[in-house]
Write a protein that holds these residues in place. Structure first.
Motif, PDB file in Angstrom:
ATOM      1  N   GLY A 187       0.822  -1.200   0.000  1.00  0.00           N
ATOM      2  CA  GLY A 187       0.000   0.000   0.000  1.00  0.00           C
ATOM      3  C   GLY A 187       0.856   1.250   0.000  1.00  0.00           C
ATOM      4  N   VAL A 188       0.400   2.287  -0.666  1.00  0.00           N
ATOM      5  CA  VAL A 188       1.123   3.551  -0.714  1.00  0.00           C
ATOM      6  C   VAL A 188       0.770   4.366   0.529  1.00  0.00           C
ATOM      7  CG1 VAL A 188       1.468   5.684  -2.001  1.00  0.00           C
ATOM      8  CG2 VAL A 188       1.091   3.531  -3.220  1.00  0.00           C
ATOM      9  N   SER A 189       1.791   4.840   1.219  1.00  0.00           N
ATOM     10  CA  SER A 189       1.592   5.654   2.420  1.00  0.00           C
ATOM     11  C   SER A 189       2.575   6.815   2.394  1.00  0.00           C
ATOM     12  CB  SER A 189       1.809   4.820   3.684  1.00  0.00           C
ATOM     13  OG  SER A 189       3.145   4.396   3.767  1.00  0.00           O
ATOM     14  N   ALA A 190       2.329   7.806   3.261  1.00  0.00           N
ATOM     15  CA  ALA A 190       3.214   8.970   3.327  1.00  0.00           C
ATOM     16  C   ALA A 190       4.626   8.552   3.721  1.00  0.00           C
ATOM     17  CB  ALA A 190       2.652   9.981   4.325  1.00  0.00           C
ATOM     18  N   SER A 191       4.738   7.616   4.673  1.00  0.00           N
ATOM     19  CA  SER A 191       6.065   7.173   5.120  1.00  0.00           C
ATOM     20  C   SER A 191       6.795   6.416   4.022  1.00  0.00           C
ATOM     21  CB  SER A 191       5.934   6.302   6.377  1.00  0.00           C
ATOM     22  OG  SER A 191       5.112   5.176   6.104  1.00  0.00           O
ATOM     23  N   ALA A 192       6.056   5.578   3.259  1.00  0.00           N
ATOM     24  CA  ALA A 192       6.687   4.823   2.168  1.00  0.00           C
ATOM     25  C   ALA A 192       7.171   5.767   1.079  1.00  0.00           C
ATOM     26  CB  ALA A 192       5.700   3.811   1.598  1.00  0.00           C
ATOM     27  N   MET A 193       6.348   6.761   0.746  1.00  0.00           N
ATOM     28  CA  MET A 193       6.753   7.732  -0.270  1.00  0.00           C
ATOM     29  C   MET A 193       7.946   8.565   0.218  1.00  0.00           C
ATOM     30  SD  MET A 193       3.038   9.038  -1.671  1.00  0.00           S
ATOM     31  CE  MET A 193       3.778  10.081  -2.925  1.00  0.00           C
ATOM     32  N   ALA A 194       7.986   8.902   1.521  1.00  0.00           N
ATOM     33  CA  ALA A 194       9.108   9.661   2.079  1.00  0.00           C
ATOM     34  C   ALA A 194      10.398   8.865   1.969  1.00  0.00           C
ATOM     35  CB  ALA A 194       8.827  10.022   3.534  1.00  0.00           C
ATOM     36  N   LYS A 240       2.207  17.233   3.600  1.00  0.00           N
ATOM     37  CA  LYS A 240       3.038  17.750   4.689  1.00  0.00           C
ATOM     38  C   LYS A 240       3.597  16.609   5.530  1.00  0.00           C
ATOM     39  CE  LYS A 240       1.043  20.051   8.046  1.00  0.00           C
ATOM     40  NZ  LYS A 240       0.402  21.136   8.809  1.00  0.00           N
ATOM     41  N   LYS A 241       2.774  15.598   5.786  1.00  0.00           N
ATOM     42  CA  LYS A 241       3.231  14.447   6.562  1.00  0.00           C
ATOM     43  C   LYS A 241       4.364  13.718   5.840  1.00  0.00           C
ATOM     44  CE  LYS A 241       1.661  10.110   8.657  1.00  0.00           C
ATOM     45  NZ  LYS A 241       0.521   9.176   8.849  1.00  0.00           N
ATOM     46  N   ILE A 249      12.248  13.113   9.258  1.00  0.00           N
ATOM     47  CA  ILE A 249      12.412  12.200  10.393  1.00  0.00           C
ATOM     48  C   ILE A 249      13.332  11.045  10.027  1.00  0.00           C
ATOM     49  CG2 ILE A 249      11.191  10.534  11.853  1.00  0.00           C
ATOM     50  CD1 ILE A 249       8.824  12.514  11.861  1.00  0.00           C
ATOM     51  N   TYR A 250      13.231  10.564   8.773  1.00  0.00           N
ATOM     52  CA  TYR A 250      14.140   9.494   8.338  1.00  0.00           C
ATOM     53  C   TYR A 250      15.591   9.977   8.363  1.00  0.00           C
ATOM     54  CZ  TYR A 250      10.239   6.538   6.846  1.00  0.00           C
ATOM     55  OH  TYR A 250       9.122   5.736   6.837  1.00  0.00           O
ATOM     56  N   TYR A 251      15.794  11.218   7.892  1.00  0.00           N
ATOM     57  CA  TYR A 251      17.140  11.788   7.971  1.00  0.00           C
ATOM     58  C   TYR A 251      17.625  11.817   9.426  1.00  0.00           C
ATOM     59  CZ  TYR A 251      17.798  13.470   3.153  1.00  0.00           C
ATOM     60  OH  TYR A 251      18.005  13.544   1.801  1.00  0.00           O
ATOM     61  N   ALA A 265      16.334  18.352  19.533  1.00  0.00           N
ATOM     62  CA  ALA A 265      16.754  19.475  18.683  1.00  0.00           C
ATOM     63  C   ALA A 265      16.861  19.053  17.231  1.00  0.00           C
ATOM     64  CB  ALA A 265      18.101  20.021  19.173  1.00  0.00           C
ATOM     65  N   VAL A 266      17.389  17.854  16.988  1.00  0.00           N
ATOM     66  CA  VAL A 266      17.504  17.346  15.620  1.00  0.00           C
ATOM     67  C   VAL A 266      16.117  17.159  15.011  1.00  0.00           C
ATOM     68  CG1 VAL A 266      18.279  15.412  14.194  1.00  0.00           C
ATOM     69  CG2 VAL A 266      19.739  16.248  16.055  1.00  0.00           C
ATOM     70  N   LEU A 267      15.204  16.561  15.782  1.00  0.00           N
ATOM     71  CA  LEU A 267      13.841  16.348  15.290  1.00  0.00           C
ATOM     72  C   LEU A 267      13.148  17.678  14.989  1.00  0.00           C
ATOM     73  CD1 LEU A 267      12.629  13.446  17.615  1.00  0.00           C
ATOM     74  CD2 LEU A 267      13.093  13.322  15.154  1.00  0.00           C
TER      75      LEU A 267
END
Length: 859
Positions: A421-428, A775-776, A783-785, A830-832
């Motif tokens: 399934g396509v999700s915001a996290s998968a696309m990110a 935006k998500k 967040i992955y970075y 701070a990083v987040l």
């Protein structure tokens, strides 16, 4: 093929292209400036420290000339003056030494100086003139102060001197004076040539290559000289000796300020690591910026290729743009770097051993600025190499069809998988993988600051205050005779802590415990043959110590050892008389401490021999008997109670090549070696009386008797925390700059990615993707970075903590290794915050335009 002159056209295209992207140029200039700031600050601090260390060493040596000959006749001096390869030559005629009672603790040499030699020796008068008349003299304000003579030209200076073993008294007239240097090995009195002609022998025999009688050297000349360069001074002096026809064994002096031997391997490695960190961080930032710029304009470069622009010309365009940006960024970085270096230098010098002998004013030479600019430009050049290859290698067709991620090699066919399934996290995640190299640069750049911060914190956390204080002071207060800090003071004995002070101390309220250390040394002290046999076999005849002996004694090391064996003696024996306060602090390796036994006067403690880090070897094992000879010639036999060392802070901090320390109870010491004052006095006080005692001892050592110096436990603690602040300040500033570089890299990467995908985002929204989902997706990409950055930082931080930091820490006597990754964990919020804030701002920027407008955008 006909060569077309189109350089001006290429330059114009490059310049116009540069002007069209002002926002990206600003980031590039800032990146180059940051790299230049780091280089400049490092070079200003490092260069200033090297220069000031060299100046401090020259002041201790007493001269700035490259090298010199000792004890020449006038004829030999003329030969040296005629050598054509010497840049400059000057000299002084030896007269003698001042022996006024007032100068007992201020060793003072008397010579006749040529003007240039006086300047080299830092004794040229800053007030008045060089001496000319037979009764004129120049000296330092320190000598005048000690003699009670005002610093005024024309004042009378009474001098008692010894010239070739004859004592002479004369009252001179002060023709000039200069500011004396307390770190100098000896003070100077400069007399006139007329006085020298009247006083010292004129008919002298050459002592070159002979063993000169140091008490009969009046009239001989010490010649100093400078070569064209300070490179390989030892060899240059040897060549000069050969040209002059002197004996190879002639006494020479080489100014060790020029030898560069003060920088140990650890310090050099640390400087190299810092340089590599700066180059790497600058490279990551500048490379990423130009990498993004190249891919953002790749279609533009492709179109240029279609009209005949060559790959070589495109490379020149990219480099020209980089150098034009450097013209702005590097000078800006140099200016800010000099200011930061000037602020850092006092903090760094406060932890160096020579900081009290040198000013903390930054030494900014043109060479430092040129070196910083060169390294900054080199970093820019290296950072542009890969982007240049990209633009020169891409074909026009590829450039026109280019989309981000299309430059990757074709992936191997994968086995059929279930559709996910396509999700915001998968696309990110997919977006992040589009350009793995760029993601790698950003993650590494962000990780550098976190890893460095963790390393500095780990190092500082390992600083052990108890170890630091114990090594510097074994009691609340320690008062010392000032002669122990004078390099010219006698090795054998010291003046001692005065009886007046000891009486005043006994009247102070709140003093709970006192203890004295008495000291006396003897050269080549002889022992009974049967007692000395173990020293011969275990130390003097030990084949494993031959390299040590060759190092400390030179080629004639066997002759030295042979003389020791024949005389049943060693290089130096230091006798200490100690009280219980010091006895309880002894560091024992063999045997056991027993104060009741020790204080009977029938037992001694001894140290052990240590060469180049070999295991400790016993001079006299615990249980052995040793016969000592007293001051009156009487002998007494003692039994060795234990073997070990007295704490460093309580020792006489001068050492022999083969040195035996013998510790006796204070009463026994005084009975065996005669009455004298203690070298050091230690005492502890109640907490409630600490402030009053501190005020009293400070006032006593400054106003009542300035020949005494003191240290306190509180001052050591304050010094320790000052040391920590320096590390945190310098390291924190470097971390801050690296963090800014990392954040700029991330901002630049995300901004470029969002701008390049505006049409893509518009198409996603057109087929049903909501703004919230978009935006998500962008936030998840950040967040992955952050997740990968934290993971990399934890791994690298842990590895450095267990290797490099522990290795550096072991070079410090007060370091106790502690593992921690706390700074990285604390930086996670701070990083987040950064990795979420940047995508959100980018999202709101693109949302300002409608889907239709973004769909019609042409990149």
């Amino acid at each position: 093929m006909r060569k077309v002159k189109n350089r001006k056209v290429i330059r114009r295209i490059a310049d116009q292209s540069l002007k069209s992207r002002k926002s990206r140029n600003l980031i590039a200039v800032l990146a180059i400036a940051l790299s230049s700031i780091l280089f400049t600050a490092l070079f200003v601090v490092g260069g200033s420290i090297v220069q000031k260390q060299q100046e401090a060493t020259m002041r201790q040596v007493g001269g700035s000339a490259h090298a010199g000959y000792k004890y020449l006749t006038p004829e030999e001096y003329e030969i040296v003056k005629q050598d054509p390869k010497l840049k400059s030559v000057s000299a002084r005629i030896l007269i003698g030494g001042a022996v006024n009672e007032e100068l007992k603790k201020l060793p003072t040499e008397i010579s006749c100086y040529e003007d240039l030699e006086a300047k080299w020796s830092f004794c040229y008068p800053t007030h008045g003139e060089m001496p000319e008349a037979e009764d004129e003299i120049v000296t330092s304000d320190l000598v005048l102060e000690a003699l009670g003579v005002p610093c005024r030209v024309g004042a009378e200076v009474p001098v008692k001197m010894v010239i070739n073993q004859k004592e002479v008294e004369k009252t001179f007239v002060l023709s000039g004076w200069f500011e004396g240097d307390r770190v100098a090995m000896a003070q100077v009195m400069s007399v006139s040539e007329a006085f020298a002609r009247e006083t010292v022998p004129q008919d002298l025999e050459s002592v070159a290559g002979k063993s000169a009688d140091t008490t009969m050297l009046a009239g001989y000349i010490c010649a100093d000289f400078n070569f064209g360069s300070s490179f390989r001074l030892e060899q240059q002096v040897a060549d000069l000796t050969q040209r002059c026809g002197f004996d190879e064994e002639i006494e020479t002096g080489i100014n060790w300020a020029y030898l560069g031997g003060d920088i140990d391997a650890g310090t050099a490695a640390l400087l190299l690591v810092m340089l590599l960190v700066i180059i790497t961080s600058g490279y990551l930032l500048i490379y990423n910026i130009f990498y993004i710029n190249v891919y953002s304009d790749i279609r533009y470069y492709g179109l240029l290729k279609t009209i005949g622009t060559t790959g070589k010309q495109l490379k020149k365009m990219v480099r020209r743009q980089a150098y034009l940006l450097s013209v702005i960024g590097i000078p800006l970085g140099l200016l800010i770097g000099v200011l930061i270096g000037g602020l850092l230098l006092p903090a760094v010098m406060s932890i160096l051993i020579f900081q009290e002998t040198a000013s903390t004013e930054a030494a900014v030479s043109p060479w430092i600025l040129l070196g910083s600019a060169a390294f900054s430009l080199l970093t820019v050049h290296i950072s542009c190499m890969k982007p240049c290859r990209i633009v020169s290698g891409i074909s026009p067709v590829e450039a026109v069809r280019f989309t981000e991620g299309s430059q990757r090699k074709k992936e191997k066919k994968e086995k059929t998988k279930k559709t996910r399934g396509v999700s915001a996290s998968a696309m990110a995640a997919a977006n992040m993988k589009r350009n793995k190299k760029r993601a790698f640069v950003v993650i590494l750049s962000l990780s550098l600051s976190l890893v460095l911060l963790n390393s500095i914190y780990s190092l500082v956390q390992g600083f052990d205050m108890d170890k630091y204080v114990e090594a510097r002071s074994i009691s609340d207060y320690m008062v010392t005779d000032a002669t122990t800090d004078n390099a010219m003071a006698s090795y054998q004995e010291t003046e001692g802590v005065t009886e007046d002070f000891l009486e005043a101390l006994s009247r102070q309220k709140g003093v709970t415990e006192t203890g004295n250390v008495y000291y006396r040394a003897g050269y080549e002290y002889s022992f009974e043959p049967e007692e000395f046999q173990g020293v011969k076999t275990q130390i003097l005849q030990n084949p494993e110590l031959e390299s040590y002996y060759e190092y400390v004694f030179g080629e004639d090391w066997q002759e030295y050892l042979k003389s020791y064996e024949e005389e049943n003696s060693i290089d130096v024996v230091k006798f200490y008389g100690i009280d219980k306060l010091v006895f309880d602090k002894m560091e024992i390796r063999q045997g056991e401490l027993d104060w009741e036994k020790f204080k009977t006067g029938n037992y001694i403690l001894v140290n052990q021999f240590e060469g180049f880090g070999e295991e400790y070897i016993s001079y006299f094992p615990a249980g052995d008997t040793v016969t000592l000879i007293g001051q009156s010639g009487s002998q007494k036999q003692y039994q060795v109670l234990a073997e070990g060392d007295m704490p460093y802070a309580a020792q006489m901090q001068r050492y022999g090549s083969i040195e035996l320390d013998i510790f006796l109870p204070s009463e026994e010491f005084l009975e065996l070696l005669g009455e004298q004052q203690p070298m050091k006095t230690m005492f502890n006080v109640e907490d409630s009386a600490a402030d009053d005692v501190e005020m009293w001892v400070s006032s006593y050592c400054e106003t009542v008797n300035d020949d005494l110096t003191y240290t306190s436990r509180d001052s050591m603690i304050a010094e320790f925390y000052s040391l920590i602040q320096v590390y945190l300040f310098v390291g924190g500033l470097l971390c801050l700059i690296l963090a800014v570089i990392g954040i700029l890299n991330f901002v630049n990467t995300m901004a470029a990615s969002i701008l390049s995908r505006r049409r893509e985002f518009a198409m996603l929204e057109a087929v049903g993707m909501t703004g919230k989902q978009l935006k998500k997706m962008l936030c998840m990409e950040g967040i992955y970075y952050a997740a990968v950055t934290i993971g990399v930082s934890l791994v690298l931080g842990s590895l450095l903590n267990l290797t490099l930091i522990r290795g550096m820490g072991t070079q410090m006597f007060f370091f106790s290794p502690r593992f921690t990754v706390l700074p990285i964990v604390l930086c996670i919020p701070a990083v987040l915050f950064v990795v979420i804030l940047v995508p959100v701002i980018g999202y709101w920027q693109i949302r300002k335009r409608s889907v239709v407008e973004r769909m019609g955008t042409v990149e």
